[in-house]
Design an enzyme around this catalytic site. Sequence first.
Site: not given
Length: 326
Positions: A46, A304
């Site tokens: 993203h 992440y």
Amino acid sequence: MRALYLALLLAPAVSFGADAPPKVSAQQFVNLQQGDSAFPGFRRAHAKGICISGEFQANGQLADYSQASLFKAGSTAFIGRLSIAGNNPTAPDLKAPVRSMALSFASSRTEQWRLAMNTPPVMAVADPHTFYQQIQAIQAGPAAIKQFFADHPESDEFRAWAAQYQPSGSFAAETYHSINAFYLINADGKQQAVRWAMQPTVAVAANASDEADALQQEIAARVAAGKVVFDWVFTLADAADDETNPTKAWPDSRQQITAGQLVVTGTTPQLEGDCHAINFDPLVLPSGIAATRDPILRARSAAYAESYRRRAKEQLQGALEGSNNE
């Protein structure tokens, strides 16, 4: 083919940790995400997005289910991000039919809540190891992914969604799903498994623009003209629902509670906004919210963190190089 494309686009939205056999490290999974074309300083997944800001206006309807202060009647500010899937920060907005919303709430100095949501309501597979294999199959080509899906019928609901999904012409007109389930925990310690969705309050037809930043331009203009509102709707599981399996949607008959409205009042280009520096780790949770044992959900945090570490290092190196050249 549309289902395969959507599966590949969704891939970067989910991370792999080291807790599912056979062990694959966060580094290996992020390597798979970025492929041969990393963009220094940007997210490995993203990568292209726009910062948003505003407030959540809670109506108090969820206060009996969770002690999280966010759900008490009143308003809480947020910083967020709207994005498209993929690792290219210059990709055309409208070529990526998977879209995402991430939010960060700071209820106090010690409590934060970070959320990462996507347009698909379900995952194609139920565990990180199989997901890793799915992405490898996609990268291997049509024959490999066809065989993969044949071997994994749990992907049927995702594939059915992908076949019928029609992207809207605006970030403001999409529904963003938690996909994974969480527990609400009230003051008495009672827990309730839930999933949630940010549901739009407007409808926007598909966008035929050839502008690379069509979605970003549209949402910036829309917010400048007036607030953009989403209803935050929670679906409550019952005993028949498996909160650890993200491949299965819960029936429409389940109880739903609208906790309030998310009101977007500002947008900022991501490199100029506060959202760019935030790691939207969905396991950053406040009191009153807890993670389920969904293995994909519980594996996301490591990757992440690895993605964040890489881009932070790259940004620091860029700053140092810039200062040395002055």
